[in-house]
Design an enzyme around this catalytic site. Structure first.
Site, mmCIF file in Angstrom:
data_model
loop_
_atom_site.group_PDB
_atom_site.id
_atom_site.type_symbol
_atom_site.label_atom_id
_atom_site.label_comp_id
_atom_site.label_asym_id
_atom_site.label_seq_id
_atom_site.Cartn_x
_atom_site.Cartn_y
_atom_site.Cartn_z
ATOM 1 N N LYS A 152 12.081 -81.797 40.722
ATOM 2 C CA LYS A 152 13.075 -82.860 40.534
ATOM 3 C C LYS A 152 12.546 -83.805 39.456
ATOM 4 O O LYS A 152 11.335 -84.067 39.397
ATOM 5 C CB LYS A 152 13.249 -83.589 41.875
ATOM 6 C CG LYS A 152 14.358 -84.625 41.936
ATOM 7 C CD LYS A 152 14.455 -85.221 43.349
ATOM 8 C CE LYS A 152 15.583 -86.224 43.491
ATOM 9 N NZ LYS A 152 15.699 -86.755 44.872
ATOM 10 N N SER A 185 18.247 -86.872 50.925
ATOM 11 C CA SER A 185 18.346 -86.295 49.586
ATOM 12 C C SER A 185 17.741 -84.907 49.407
ATOM 13 O O SER A 185 17.971 -84.263 48.389
ATOM 14 C CB SER A 185 17.711 -87.239 48.559
ATOM 15 O OG SER A 185 18.591 -88.301 48.306
ATOM 16 N N SER A 192 20.485 -86.507 46.751
ATOM 17 C CA SER A 192 20.251 -86.639 45.326
ATOM 18 C C SER A 192 19.474 -85.477 44.713
ATOM 19 O O SER A 192 19.508 -85.296 43.505
ATOM 20 C CB SER A 192 19.499 -87.935 45.050
ATOM 21 O OG SER A 192 18.172 -87.863 45.571
#
Lengths: 484, 481
Positions: free
Chosen positions: A78, A177, A153
């Site tokens: 990420k 997330s 997310s």
């Protein structure tokens, strides 16, 4: 099946027996990213050269017989993890051009194993969002249905693994997330206990809630990735110096006699019928496997979302103060002086949701409102933590849905932040309680979208929920790859 | 000051701690390095970086707390103080707010009237310093940011509003300065900003209970300026009230060039710092054992030292205060007195020649080239009559310059005092014989010429004759004829 569709532990065997090289494996993933990612948009940046170089290093190490679990395994991160020499943006315009001079702890730990990093993954800006639509690089599309969201997310982290563009990935989970996108994309995602994994080098959203975790194709891969990154870090005061158990070693010990709690508060109005059905089936399966299902109550669940949006935004308003255009990232200076520079940089650098949360958090901490909001929220947080502590006096794990519905349509909730916030209703309490939870596929909706279930464990009992998840996964035999 | 009014003063002092590394990272705290060379992701506030508390900072805070009779909190919390400024890399300062490490202490000062007064210490808390802005000046659109200082550990020491005059404020400040330097936690360097003071000043009618509206004075970086700034501010506030106006709560900047204070920002523009507990740091836990072990390492503080110098070593209170004012000076004196058991004699030389020569050469006691043992060796030779006090000054300077010990210098230069009465008698006889006129004057009652004879004899003996013996023999010989 292509090698890209294999699990990490399958790839490990091929690599160590010389049936495939890390370079070949990396090459297949890079080709697949090239072919698919214009549609999915999971990657913000593909680091082809660095990946190829790392693969060559891994091959040397494998030839020397020194490989570890992740040597030569193509992973992706990420874009919230700072990576030395590789632009790190947190999917925000304000950080465009920021090339960190250092690696965070988990990145360093993976590099030391000679894992291969394919690139940096798309996400909601500063990890604020539940659909991955709040990204300066555009939304991530769900590999199961490209008109739908990936969840967020860590949308890129989930979609990349689901679409076989990475063998596994790392994400972060502040209110769901990792688990929510894992659920929407049909992969396994684990949020470890707060303090289990170092946050050093992870760009902060809400420091008391943020936690790093793996996303993978199956439970065993998840345990391998956790094993690699977990453990005390002297650079993170909030990391905990407890020994890291052998997660993989205890996976197969079964659930016979395990007590699994089912909280009535999680079966709310508006919960999708297919989701309910999948969870009921899962509970039956556990009974069948020898676990005992216990009705429990988590009475303060209703307050969790409100409590989260005070605490998380309060911390975020402070954490994001450093993006001021002075030292790194974007500076928008029209020559109007310091204050103007601050205003322009932040007004144009941050997206709408980030600004909304900074304002909410600033308000919650303001003189005269602090007691009514921040302090109150902290008290509720204590109650929620006590809810879980009481539940764990009765049970070993808690089984709940991950999200009220399967992946929703792109754009569906963008004009309604409250509806969007409610999509994390089942995941948020876990962060507030600081404990661990895993999200794993447990069924499909009528439209063929993956549905996930959540197993919540006691603090630092990742072993227990991994074991329960593995037992279910073996029994259910749910299809892993999306139709791409 | 118009006697109807009294001033109420409280001080907030920032002391920079002398730890070798910063409070939340391993960067050096050394002063004067090239800009931004002592920085890392943590003190630059880079995304993803996290603070880790330097344990020595806590130990220093405990020292300060114990020395000022504070309660040391078993659990204290770091908080974030949020505001934007280019020298503040994270957009917040890590400080302590609701639960500081030390609370409720006090210190005694001496008032100008000679009495003693207790000044309350509200709290002491740990925090990080900000960086520095460098303004290149006219013509440049930019300012530069140097973050070497960012993350340097500070203690903020907040007093109660217990002082009633600028003199009391200065006495408190000097006492505090002396204490932190004694404790070895601050170098006390005011020019480099290691010891900075803000003053809260208000005035009220004498006898009034309620405090007046206060102004906070900033940027006062010397003891003299503290006095000046407070006096100016007291007068300004009284004038304001006398002329029918009202004091407004504000922050005022002291301008040392003109000696006045000027409004910097009013209450309306005051920051809302939005303090909240820093989630990146865990509570600071201080055990009773830790406190006791720190207590065991505390040096003797000035008040106790003065007491001991006076009662045990027999020094006058005044001498004891001079010596105890500076820990290094006191240590020097003690080392000297330990090597030769004549505290008074040693004290006189330390306070006299040692300080004089240090001042002349611009040195400090820490860099004194004369070891205290050598000074003691010389005092010993005065006391046993080997040299006279006068010759000792020569020996002293020679020791200072050459590093040689007193005995060697006395030997090499033949400075040993002549006490042999036969030798002295011989010289006295010669001098009297050579100066019959003065001898006659003396005998006719003009006793002043006695000094002339002493001088002549000392000159002839090159100063080595024992002055007492010379006196005795001269008197005897002059009376004979």
């Amino acid at each position: 099946m292509e090698t890209t569709g294999l699990t990490i532990h399958e790839m490990r065997d091929l690599l160590d027996t010389g049936k495939i090289s890390a370079a070949e494996l990396t090459g297949s993933f890079l080709r697949r990213i090239h072919e698919l990612d214009t549609r999915i948009n999971a990657f913000i940046r593909v680091t082809k050269e660095q990946a190829e170089e790392a693969a060559r290093r891994a091959d040397r190490r494998i030839r020397e017989g020194n490989s570890t679990l992740l040597t030569g395994i193509p992973l992706a991160l990420k874009d919230i993890f700072v990576t030395e020499g590789i632009e790190t943006t947190c999917a925000s315009n304000i950080l465009k051009g920021f090339v960190p001079p250092y690696d965070g702890t988990v990145v360093r730990r993976l590099r030391e194993q000679d894992a291969v990093f394919l690139g940096k993954l798309n996400m909601d800006e500063f990890a604020m969002g539940s659909s991955n639509e709040n990204s300066a690089f555009g939304p991530v599309r769900n590999p199961w249905d490209e008109t739908r969201v990936s969840g967020g997310s860590s949308g890129g982290s989930a979609a990349a693994v689901a679409a076989c563009m990475a063998a596994g990935s790392l994400g972060t989970d502040t209110g769901g997330s990792i688990r929510q996108p894992a659920s929407h994309c049909g992969v396994v995602g684990l949020k470890p206990t707060y303090g289990r994994v170092s946050r050093y080098g992870v760009i902060a959203y809400a420091s008391s809630l943020d936690q790093v975790g793996p996303l993978a194709r199956d439970v065993e891969d998840c345990s391998l990735l956790l094993q690699a990154v977990a453990g005390y870090d002297p650079h993170d005061s909030t990391s905990v110096s407890l020994p890291v158990p052998d997660y993989r070693g205890s996976l197969k010990n079964g659930v016979k006699g395990m007590r699994i709690g089912c909280p009535k508060e999680y079966f709310i109005d508006g919960l999708d019928a297919d989701v309910i059905a999948s969870i009921r089936t899962a509970l039956d399966r556990y009974r069948h496997l020898g676990a005992e299902i216990v009705d429990i109550t988590l009475p303060h669940t209703d307050y969790a979302v409100a409590c989260y949006y005070v605490i998380a935004t309060a911390e975020a308003s402070s954490n994001l103060a450093r993006y001021d255009g002075i030292r790194f990232g974007q500076r928008i200076d029209d020559g109007g002086g310091l204050i103007e520079m601050y205003r322009n940089t932040r007004a144009r650098g941050f997206g709408a949701e980030v600004k909304r949360r900074i304002m909410l958090g600033t308000f919650a901490l303001s003189s005269g409102y602090y007691d009514a909001y921040y302090l109150k929220a902290q008290k509720i947080r204590t109650l929620i933590r006590e809810d879980f502590a009481a539940a764990f006096d009765q049970v070993d794990a808690v089984l709940t849905p991950v999200a009220p519905t399967p992946a929703f349509l792109l754009g569906e909730k963008m004009d309604d932040p409250l509806q969007m916030y409610l999509s994390d209703i089942f995941t948020i309490p876990v962060n507030l309680a600081g404990t661990c939870a895993i999200s794993l596929p447990c069924g499909f909706s009528a439209e063929g979208l993956p549905i996930g279930m959540q197993l919540i464990g006691k603090p630092f009992a990742e072993e227990t929920i991994l074991r329960a998840a593995w037992a279910f996964e073996q029994e259910a035999g749910i299809r892993k790859g999306p139709p791409l | 000051m118009t006697s109807r009014y009294e001033a109420v003063i409280g001080l907030e002092v920032h002391t920079q701690l002398t730890t070798s590394t910063k409070i939340f990272c391993g960067c050096s705290t050394a002063f004067g390095a090239p800009p931004n060379s002592h920085t890392c992701p943590v003190c630059l506030g880079l995304p993803g970086a996290l603070p880790v508390l330097n344990r020595t900072v806590v130990e220093y805070a405990i020292r300060a707390g114990l020395a000022t009779r504070c309660t040391i909190a078993p659990r204290s919390i770091f908080a974030r103080k949020n505001y934007f400024y280019p020298d503040l890399p994270k957009g917040y300062q890590i400080s302590q707010f609701e639960l500081p490490i030390c609370t409720g202490g006090h210190m005694e000062i001496e008032t100008t009237a000679g009495g003693r007064k207790t000044i309350g210490i509200t709290r002491i808390h740990m925090e990080e310093d900000a960086g520095k802005l460098i303004h290149p000046g006219e013509g440049s659109r930019f300012s530069h940011v140097d973050l070497n200082r960012a993350g340097t550990p500070l203690l903020e020491i907040v007093s109660e509003p217990d002082m009633r005059s600028s003199d009391e404020a200065v006495a408190y400040l000097r006492k505090l300065h002396q204490t932190v330097v004694y404790l070895g936690i601050c170098d006390g360097n005011l020019e480099e900003g290691s010891f900075r003071c803000d003053a809260n000043v208000s005035v009220r009618l004498r006898g009034a209970e309620k405090l007046g509206t206060r102004a906070e004075l900033k940027n006062i970086n010397s003891f003299r300026f503290v006095k000046q700034a407070i006096e100016y501010e007291i007068e300004r506030q009284i004038d304001l009230i006398e002329s029918g106006g009202a004091v407004v709560q504000e922050t005022r900047l002291f301008d040392s060039a003109s000696g006045v204070t000027r409004s910097m920002r009013g209450k309306e523009e005051a920051h809302d710092y939005r303090y909240f507990p820093d989630p990146d740091l865990v509570p600071v836990i201080v055990s009773e054992e830790w406190i006791q072990s720190v207590r065991g390492t505390l040096p003797e503080l000035p008040d106790a030292k003065i007491e001991r110098f006076a009662s045990d070593l027999g020094l006058s209170r005044q001498d004891a205060e001079v010596l105890a004012a500076d820990r290094a000076l006191a240590d020097y004196f003690e080392a000297c007195a330990a090597a030769h058991n004549n505290p008074k004699g040693c004290a006189n030389w330390v306070m006299g020649e040692v300080i004089r020569v240090l001042n002349e050469s611009g040195q400090t006691i820490a860099s004194c080239p004369l070891p205290p043992e050598n000074l003691a060796g010389m005092v010993k030779r005065i006391d046993d009559g080997t040299i006279s006090g006068k010759i000792a000054k020569t020996v002293f300077l020679e020791m200072w310059k050459s590093g040689k010990k007193a005995d060697r210098i006395i030997e090499e230069k033949g400075l040993r005092q002549v006490t042999d009465s036969g030798a002295i008698e011989k010289v006295v006889d010669e001098i009297i014989a050579a100066n019959p006129e003065q001898a006659a004057q003396y005998r006719s009652g003009k006793e002043k010429v006695f000094g002339f004879f002493v001088g002549q004899v000392m000159k002839a003996s090159k100063g080595k004759a024992n002055p007492q013996a010379v006196n005795d023999i001269l008197k005897q010989k002059l009376a004979q004829d």
